[in-house]
Design a protein around this motif. Sequence first.
Motif, PDB file in Angstrom:
ATOM      1  N   GLN A  16       0.826  -1.198   0.000  1.00  0.00           N
ATOM      2  CA  GLN A  16       0.000   0.000   0.000  1.00  0.00           C
ATOM      3  C   GLN A  16       0.868   1.259   0.000  1.00  0.00           C
ATOM      4  O   GLN A  16       0.515   2.264  -0.630  1.00  0.00           O
ATOM      5  CB  GLN A  16      -0.946   0.019   1.201  1.00  0.00           C
ATOM      6  N   VAL A  17       1.995   1.217   0.727  1.00  0.00           N
ATOM      7  CA  VAL A  17       2.933   2.348   0.728  1.00  0.00           C
ATOM      8  C   VAL A  17       3.412   2.599  -0.700  1.00  0.00           C
ATOM      9  O   VAL A  17       3.422   3.730  -1.179  1.00  0.00           O
ATOM     10  CB  VAL A  17       4.122   2.076   1.682  1.00  0.00           C
ATOM     11  N   ARG A  18       3.782   1.530  -1.385  1.00  0.00           N
ATOM     12  CA  ARG A  18       4.243   1.658  -2.771  1.00  0.00           C
ATOM     13  C   ARG A  18       3.128   2.174  -3.676  1.00  0.00           C
ATOM     14  O   ARG A  18       3.340   3.111  -4.465  1.00  0.00           O
ATOM     15  CB  ARG A  18       4.750   0.311  -3.296  1.00  0.00           C
ATOM     16  N   ALA A  19       1.945   1.605  -3.570  1.00  0.00           N
ATOM     17  CA  ALA A  19       0.826   2.004  -4.442  1.00  0.00           C
ATOM     18  C   ALA A  19       0.482   3.483  -4.265  1.00  0.00           C
ATOM     19  O   ALA A  19       0.268   4.195  -5.256  1.00  0.00           O
ATOM     20  CB  ALA A  19      -0.399   1.133  -4.167  1.00  0.00           C
ATOM     21  N   LEU A  20       0.439   3.954  -3.021  1.00  0.00           N
ATOM     22  CA  LEU A  20       0.103   5.360  -2.796  1.00  0.00           C
ATOM     23  C   LEU A  20       1.206   6.270  -3.326  1.00  0.00           C
ATOM     24  O   LEU A  20       0.925   7.304  -3.929  1.00  0.00           O
ATOM     25  CB  LEU A  20      -0.152   5.634  -1.312  1.00  0.00           C
ATOM     26  N   ARG A  21       2.465   5.879  -3.140  1.00  0.00           N
ATOM     27  CA  ARG A  21       3.562   6.697  -3.656  1.00  0.00           C
ATOM     28  C   ARG A  21       3.499   6.779  -5.177  1.00  0.00           C
ATOM     29  O   ARG A  21       3.685   7.845  -5.765  1.00  0.00           O
ATOM     30  CB  ARG A  21       4.908   6.126  -3.207  1.00  0.00           C
ATOM     31  N   LEU A  22       3.234   5.673  -5.841  1.00  0.00           N
ATOM     32  CA  LEU A  22       3.128   5.690  -7.306  1.00  0.00           C
ATOM     33  C   LEU A  22       1.961   6.570  -7.748  1.00  0.00           C
ATOM     34  O   LEU A  22       2.087   7.332  -8.710  1.00  0.00           O
ATOM     35  CB  LEU A  22       3.010   4.275  -7.857  1.00  0.00           C
ATOM     36  N   ASP A  23       0.840   6.496  -7.042  1.00  0.00           N
ATOM     37  CA  ASP A  23      -0.292   7.381  -7.363  1.00  0.00           C
ATOM     38  C   ASP A  23       0.107   8.841  -7.184  1.00  0.00           C
ATOM     39  O   ASP A  23      -0.250   9.690  -8.001  1.00  0.00           O
ATOM     40  CB  ASP A  23      -1.501   7.065  -6.481  1.00  0.00           C
ATOM     41  N   ALA A  24       0.837   9.136  -6.115  1.00  0.00           N
ATOM     42  CA  ALA A  24       1.284  10.518  -5.872  1.00  0.00           C
ATOM     43  C   ALA A  24       2.177  10.998  -7.006  1.00  0.00           C
ATOM     44  O   ALA A  24       2.064  12.144  -7.454  1.00  0.00           O
ATOM     45  CB  ALA A  24       2.026  10.598  -4.539  1.00  0.00           C
ATOM     46  N   LEU A  25       3.039  10.131  -7.497  1.00  0.00           N
ATOM     47  CA  LEU A  25       3.960  10.516  -8.565  1.00  0.00           C
ATOM     48  C   LEU A  25       3.276  10.614  -9.926  1.00  0.00           C
ATOM     49  O   LEU A  25       3.839  11.199 -10.851  1.00  0.00           O
ATOM     50  CB  LEU A  25       5.142   9.548  -8.605  1.00  0.00           C
ATOM     51  N   ARG A  26       2.064  10.095 -10.031  1.00  0.00           N
ATOM     52  CA  ARG A  26       1.265  10.252 -11.260  1.00  0.00           C
ATOM     53  C   ARG A  26       0.471  11.555 -11.259  1.00  0.00           C
ATOM     54  O   ARG A  26      -0.066  11.960 -12.281  1.00  0.00           O
ATOM     55  CB  ARG A  26       0.304   9.076 -11.412  1.00  0.00           C
ATOM     56  N   ASP A  27       0.358  12.183 -10.112  1.00  0.00           N
ATOM     57  CA  ASP A  27      -0.410  13.417  -9.974  1.00  0.00           C
ATOM     58  C   ASP A  27       0.232  14.508 -10.825  1.00  0.00           C
ATOM     59  O   ASP A  27       1.453  14.602 -10.893  1.00  0.00           O
ATOM     60  CB  ASP A  27      -0.429  13.830  -8.502  1.00  0.00           C
ATOM     61  N   PRO A  28      -0.576  15.355 -11.469  1.00  0.00           N
ATOM     62  CA  PRO A  28      -0.004  16.443 -12.274  1.00  0.00           C
ATOM     63  C   PRO A  28       0.912  17.385 -11.489  1.00  0.00           C
ATOM     64  O   PRO A  28       1.800  18.004 -12.060  1.00  0.00           O
ATOM     65  CB  PRO A  28      -1.243  17.192 -12.794  1.00  0.00           C
ATOM     66  N   ALA A  30       3.087  16.440  -9.290  1.00  0.00           N
ATOM     67  CA  ALA A  30       4.279  15.701  -8.849  1.00  0.00           C
ATOM     68  C   ALA A  30       5.610  16.364  -9.215  1.00  0.00           C
ATOM     69  O   ALA A  30       6.520  16.389  -8.385  1.00  0.00           O
ATOM     70  CB  ALA A  30       4.238  14.266  -9.367  1.00  0.00           C
ATOM     71  N   PRO A  31       5.760  16.929 -10.405  1.00  0.00           N
ATOM     72  CA  PRO A  31       7.068  17.520 -10.730  1.00  0.00           C
ATOM     73  C   PRO A  31       7.496  18.661  -9.810  1.00  0.00           C
ATOM     74  O   PRO A  31       8.698  18.899  -9.662  1.00  0.00           O
ATOM     75  CB  PRO A  31       6.886  18.016 -12.170  1.00  0.00           C
ATOM     76  N   VAL A  32       6.551  19.351  -9.173  1.00  0.00           N
ATOM     77  CA  VAL A  32       6.933  20.419  -8.247  1.00  0.00           C
ATOM     78  C   VAL A  32       6.727  20.007  -6.788  1.00  0.00           C
ATOM     79  O   VAL A  32       6.998  20.785  -5.882  1.00  0.00           O
ATOM     80  CB  VAL A  32       6.190  21.747  -8.533  1.00  0.00           C
ATOM     81  N   ALA A  33       6.264  18.781  -6.566  1.00  0.00           N
ATOM     82  CA  ALA A  33       6.000  18.327  -5.206  1.00  0.00           C
ATOM     83  C   ALA A  33       7.013  17.303  -4.706  1.00  0.00           C
ATOM     84  O   ALA A  33       7.217  17.179  -3.505  1.00  0.00           O
ATOM     85  CB  ALA A  33       4.591  17.747  -5.114  1.00  0.00           C
ATOM     86  N   PHE A  34       7.630  16.563  -5.608  1.00  0.00           N
ATOM     87  CA  PHE A  34       8.502  15.464  -5.203  1.00  0.00           C
ATOM     88  C   PHE A  34       9.839  15.537  -5.934  1.00  0.00           C
ATOM     89  O   PHE A  34       9.900  15.987  -7.076  1.00  0.00           O
ATOM     90  CB  PHE A  34       7.835  14.113  -5.506  1.00  0.00           C
ATOM     91  N   LEU A  35      10.865  15.062  -5.281  1.00  0.00           N
ATOM     92  CA  LEU A  35      12.199  15.032  -5.893  1.00  0.00           C
ATOM     93  C   LEU A  35      12.478  13.695  -6.573  1.00  0.00           C
ATOM     94  O   LEU A  35      13.572  13.470  -7.057  1.00  0.00           O
ATOM     95  CB  LEU A  35      13.272  15.318  -4.830  1.00  0.00           C
ATOM     96  N   GLU A  36      11.482  12.830  -6.617  1.00  0.00           N
ATOM     97  CA  GLU A  36      11.593  11.518  -7.236  1.00  0.00           C
ATOM     98  C   GLU A  36      10.618  11.455  -8.412  1.00  0.00           C
ATOM     99  O   GLU A  36       9.541  12.041  -8.356  1.00  0.00           O
ATOM    100  CB  GLU A  36      11.235  10.452  -6.193  1.00  0.00           C
ATOM    101  N   THR A  37      10.985  10.738  -9.451  1.00  0.00           N
ATOM    102  CA  THR A  37      10.087  10.573 -10.595  1.00  0.00           C
ATOM    103  C   THR A  37       9.334   9.250 -10.487  1.00  0.00           C
ATOM    104  O   THR A  37       9.750   8.334  -9.771  1.00  0.00           O
ATOM    105  CB  THR A  37      10.865  10.591 -11.921  1.00  0.00           C
ATOM    106  N   LEU A  38       8.260   9.153 -11.244  1.00  0.00           N
ATOM    107  CA  LEU A  38       7.499   7.909 -11.308  1.00  0.00           C
ATOM    108  C   LEU A  38       8.386   6.771 -11.782  1.00  0.00           C
ATOM    109  O   LEU A  38       8.357   5.670 -11.234  1.00  0.00           O
ATOM    110  CB  LEU A  38       6.289   8.083 -12.235  1.00  0.00           C
ATOM    111  N   GLU A  39       9.208   7.029 -12.780  1.00  0.00           N
ATOM    112  CA  GLU A  39      10.083   5.991 -13.325  1.00  0.00           C
ATOM    113  C   GLU A  39      11.069   5.483 -12.279  1.00  0.00           C
ATOM    114  O   GLU A  39      11.326   4.284 -12.190  1.00  0.00           O
ATOM    115  CB  GLU A  39      10.830   6.507 -14.556  1.00  0.00           C
TER     116      GLU A  39
END
Length: 182
Positions: A16-28, A30-39
Motif C-alpha cells: 500500500q505504501v508503494r501504491a500510494l507513492r506511485l499514485d502521488a507521482l502520477r499526480d499532475p 508531482a514535478p513540483v512536489a517530489f524530488l523523485e520521478t514515477l520511473e
Amino acid sequence: MNQHVVRAVRVDEWEQVRALRLDALRDPAAPVAFLETLEQAEGRSDEFWQDRARGASHGRSARQFIAEGPDGEWDGAVTVLVEEEGTADFFAVPVEATQGHVVGVFVRPGQRGSGLTEALFTAAVEWAWSLEGPALERVRLFVHEDNARAAAFYRRFGFAASGHAVKLDSGAEEYEYVLVRG
C-alpha cells in the motif's frame, strides 16, 4: 462526509505504501512536489518498499502517517524524518539541531480542501513533538518555488518561510518553511 482514520503505517503495509507513492507521482503536481520521478519509484525493488514501510512504522527516525477512508483506500500521506544534530540532510547541509523534516505530502485530488491535509499534518507534528532524547524544537519542510498552493497551506498551518532556499539541478529553488515548537 467521509470519515478517515489517520494513523501510522504498519510494517506489513509495504504494498500500500508503494501504491500510494506511485499514485502521488502520477499526480499532475508531482514535478513540483517530489524530488523523485514515477520511473525511479517504479524501478525500486520490493525489498526497498518493505524497508521503507518498516522504517516508517516504528522507532524514532521516521514515521509515515496515512489517511485511510471507510472503504480502506488510502487517500493521503505525510512522512516526518528525524534529522539528528551533527548529520547532513538530504541536500548535504549539516544539521545544527535535531529537527523533524516533513516529506512525501500527498492527498488525492478528490480529498483536497476537505481537511484531510490538516489532519495528516496534525498527526505528524504531534508525533514530532512527542519525541524525547532530544526533543525536537522545530519541524521543517521544503516547497518548490512553483508550488504556491502547498506554500499557502503550510503558512495557514503555521509554518513560516525561513529565508533559506536550496537550488535544484533543474535551476529551480525549494524554499524552507519552519514550524517552531510553541
